[in-house]
Design an enzyme around this catalytic site. Structure first.
Site, PDB file in Angstrom:
ATOM      1  N   PHE A   1      12.215   8.383  65.400  1.00 30.03           N
ATOM      2  CA  PHE A   1      12.254   9.152  64.147  1.00 30.03           C
ATOM      3  C   PHE A   1      11.729  10.577  64.320  1.00 30.03           C
ATOM      4  O   PHE A   1      10.869  10.834  65.148  1.00 30.03           O
ATOM      5  CB  PHE A   1      11.354   8.481  63.107  1.00 30.03           C
ATOM      6  N   GLU A   2      12.215  11.473  63.437  1.00 29.89           N
ATOM      7  CA  GLU A   2      11.690  12.842  63.306  1.00 29.89           C
ATOM      8  C   GLU A   2      11.673  13.596  64.635  1.00 29.89           C
ATOM      9  O   GLU A   2      10.761  14.353  64.933  1.00 29.89           O
ATOM     10  CB  GLU A   2      10.259  12.813  62.723  1.00 29.89           C
ATOM     11  N   GLY A   3      12.710  13.387  65.415  1.00 27.56           N
ATOM     12  CA  GLY A   3      12.753  13.952  66.762  1.00 27.56           C
ATOM     13  C   GLY A   3      12.081  12.985  67.709  1.00 27.56           C
ATOM     14  O   GLY A   3      10.943  12.554  67.472  1.00 27.56           O
TER      15      GLY A   3
ATOM     16  N   LEU B   1      11.348  18.889  59.201  1.00 27.39           N
ATOM     17  CA  LEU B   1      10.908  17.938  60.222  1.00 27.39           C
ATOM     18  C   LEU B   1       9.425  18.086  60.520  1.00 27.39           C
ATOM     19  O   LEU B   1       8.748  17.095  60.818  1.00 27.39           O
ATOM     20  CB  LEU B   1      11.733  18.111  61.503  1.00 27.39           C
TER      21      LEU B   1
ATOM     22  N   ARG C   1       6.934  15.021  60.310  1.00 30.14           N
ATOM     23  CA  ARG C   1       6.147  14.564  61.461  1.00 30.14           C
ATOM     24  C   ARG C   1       4.708  14.274  61.103  1.00 30.14           C
ATOM     25  O   ARG C   1       4.158  13.250  61.521  1.00 30.14           O
ATOM     26  CB  ARG C   1       6.247  15.610  62.584  1.00 30.14           C
TER      27      ARG C   1
END
Length: 597
Positions: A407-409, A265, A269
């Protein structure tokens, strides 16, 4: 096509920007791209314009064969396998080049998402955590585009809380395979991928990753989601019904799936941040073109001050975003350059080098996704009524952009990571944050300093230094108030993160412009200086607002009044003529018909 990083050799500690001034020689900026990196950027740009853009309508109509063919063509050009070692068929580029691809290929939100899921989170878990047999079996086919990858972490009840999935894995009686049961949600590339990195809990307890092929018994894909945006990317659930996964397809160690998820991740990011910057640059070109041909009240709307203001704000955002992304990725390349190639600990040391910049990666993800939302929102406004019409680019860009904050956290989770990770490092002694907080508190209680910064961008550098002090001051006040319970004070943690984010953004823009002034002189860096001043003029106000939010939460009475007095002193500055600066920046891009820095 392997590339080598042209970066400083001195390694930078992740998160240290908050505590110290980074030397210009250690800061990588877009002006430092070497010939290989410039060639990679042009290759990605040309591929996007010549191959992706003509296919956008077919992509949006979910013609998955078109997306697969484009991914294969991109693989042949070395664009989807930048992070795959050459020995497994990859182009093995440095991280700057990898970010440049994500940046310049972002002409279609839908394809950009499909590309990122395959080349990044769908492939890199095997690159960094796979066994030698797994790498030999899968990486050459992923690198060539023969196989398309996907990443399956989220579930309907565990999106942000990804470490608590319901999907279970049980070792079969014969000991030869695991049996997976559960359902994964919102999986990008779901309907046309061949290979999925799936996370499940072994025996319902140990969070673990598996490599799952679409042909495995018990594996199926659910119905395609009908989405607000990125409609040309496949998003669907994965259904695991007694899915049989060979034991040799267990990825990493049992119970250590979180290490894979977190590290991948981080890479996702910074690449998402780069793609958001590229997306803003792309939509700016459309906005400029429309503003120059649309007439109202007898002249083109590009001549109107409030339209130019919008253009200038977008341009300042792109300039600052480039500075943030490539500064971070440059630091990462330096750290990765110290990893011994072929050594027994290469994979582990590579992961550590990437994890070092977890805070910066989260900052980039949050900031760039919100900057792109600002850009597409202003684009819709410039287009007016046509901004709501599907045949114009503003409407799709507006819809496509929104998902980047999820997205992505989610951006909320990433804000918790930014503050929490820094505080954790401070407590462990990895980052001297606590002494720095004490030093700032002692300084502000001692009264105003007579030390003045001199030279180019002196006022802006002073603002950046004071913004950092504000961040340390509120972090210290919040720590004193809540101590170990600070982690549960999400609004306070989020506001502290916002200050940290703006400090990094402002400083990145200033450092980039300082380097430009040193290399080309103040005249040549005139527009860059204007963009830096435009961004800082808005950012310092946001820093002040976030600081007031924290102070009002952690103090009252005389203590609150004292803190606010200190804050006023730290954020005090002489305002610049933002209107004139915006006019200057807008004129530059209108003359060039594009972002031209």
């Amino acid at each position: 096509m392997a590339t080598t990083a042209s970066v400083s050799k001195q390694r930078t500690v992740g998160g240290s920007f908050l505590l110290e001034e980074h030397k210009l020689d250690n800061v990588f900026t877009p002006e430092d791209f070497n010939e290989d990196q410039q060639m990679v950027a042009k290759l990605a740009e040309d591929f996007a314009n010549n191959e992706i853009v003509p296919m956008i309508e077919r992509i949006e109509h979910k013609e998955w064969d078109v997306t697969r063919e484009l991914l294969k063509k991109a693989s042949e050009a070395g664009l989807t396998n930048a992070d795959v070692p050459a020995e497994y068929g990859g182009s093995e580029m440095d991280k700057v080049s990898s970010a440049l691809i994500a940046d310049h290929i972002a002409k279609s939100g839908s394809f950009s998402v499909s590309y990122g899921a395959h080349s990044g989170i769908g492939t890199l878990p095997i690159v960094y955590f796979g066994t030698e047999d797994q790498k030999k079996k899968y990486l050459p086919r992923l690198a060539s585009g023969e196989l398309i990858g996907a990443y399956a972490l989220s579930e309907s009840t565990s999106g942000s809380d990804a470490m608590n999935p319901r999907t279970k894995a049980v070792l079969a009686a014969d000991g030869k395979h695991y049996v997976l049961n559960g359902e994964k949600m919102w999986i990008t590339n779901a309907n046309f991928a061949d290979l999925y990195i799936v996370f499940a809990k072994v025996d319902g307890e140990k969070f673990t990753a598996f490599i799952v092929e679409k042909t495995f018994p018990g594996f199926s894909v659910g119905a395609e989601e009908k989405k607000l945006g990125i409609r040309g990317s496949s998003t669907a659930p994965l259904i695991l019904n007694d899915c049989q996964v060979p034991v040799e397809n267990l990825l990493g160690e049992i119970g250590k799936g979180h290490i894979i998820a977190f590290n991948i991740l981080n890479i996702g990011r910074f690449k998402l941040g780069a793609a958001c910057v590229g997306g803003a640059r792309n939509i700016l070109s459309h906005t400029i073109a429309y503003a120059k041909q649309r007439k109202a009240f007898g002249k083109v709307i590009a001549d109107f001050g409030l339209i130019r203001e919008k253009l200038a704000q977008i341009v300042a955002g792109i300039y600052t975003g480039e500075a943030m992304v490539y500064r971070t990725v440059g630091m990462m390349d330096v750290a990765l350059g110290e990893v011994e190639k072929g050594g027994a600990e290469e994979s582990k040391e590579t992961r550590k080098a990437i994890e070092e910049y977890a805070v910066e990666c989260s900052i980039i993800k949050v900031w760039a996704s919100e900057m792109l939302d600002m850009a597409v929102d202003e684009t819709v406004q410039v287009y007016g009524g046509y901004g709501f019409v599907e045949e114009y680019p503003a409407e799709r860009a507006y819809r496509d952009s929104r998902v980047n904050r999820i997205f992505e956290g989610t951006n909320e989770i990433n804000r918790m990571i930014i503050t929490g990770f820094l505080m954790k490092r401070a407590i462990s002694g990895q980052l001297p944050l606590l002494p720095a907080i004490k030093k700032v508190m002692d300084e502000v209680m001692a009264g105003p300093s007579t030390d003045e910064i001199e030279g180019a961008l002196a006022a802006e550098r002073t603002i950046v230094g004071n913004a950092k002090k504000v961040g340390l001051l509120v972090a210290g006040a919040a720590s004193q108030k809540y101590m170990q319970d600070l982690v549960n004070q999400q609004e306070v943690m989020g506001a502290i993160a916002d200050i940290i984010i703006e400090a990094f953004a402002m400083e990145s823009a200033v450092l980039r412009t300082q380097k430009l002034i040193e290399s080309k002189g103040e005249k040549e860096a005139e527009v860059a200086t204007a963009l830096t001043q435009i961004y800082i003029a808005g950012a310092i106000g946001r820093v002040e607002a976030s600081a007031k939010k924290v102070m009002a939460a952690v103090a009252e009475g005389d203590m609150l009044r004292t803190q606010l007095m200190i804050l006023r002193r730290l954020v005090k500055h002489e305002p610049v003529n933002v209107i004139a600066l915006q006019q200057h920046a807008a004129q530059k891009v209108l003359e060039a018909d594009k972002y031209a820095f």
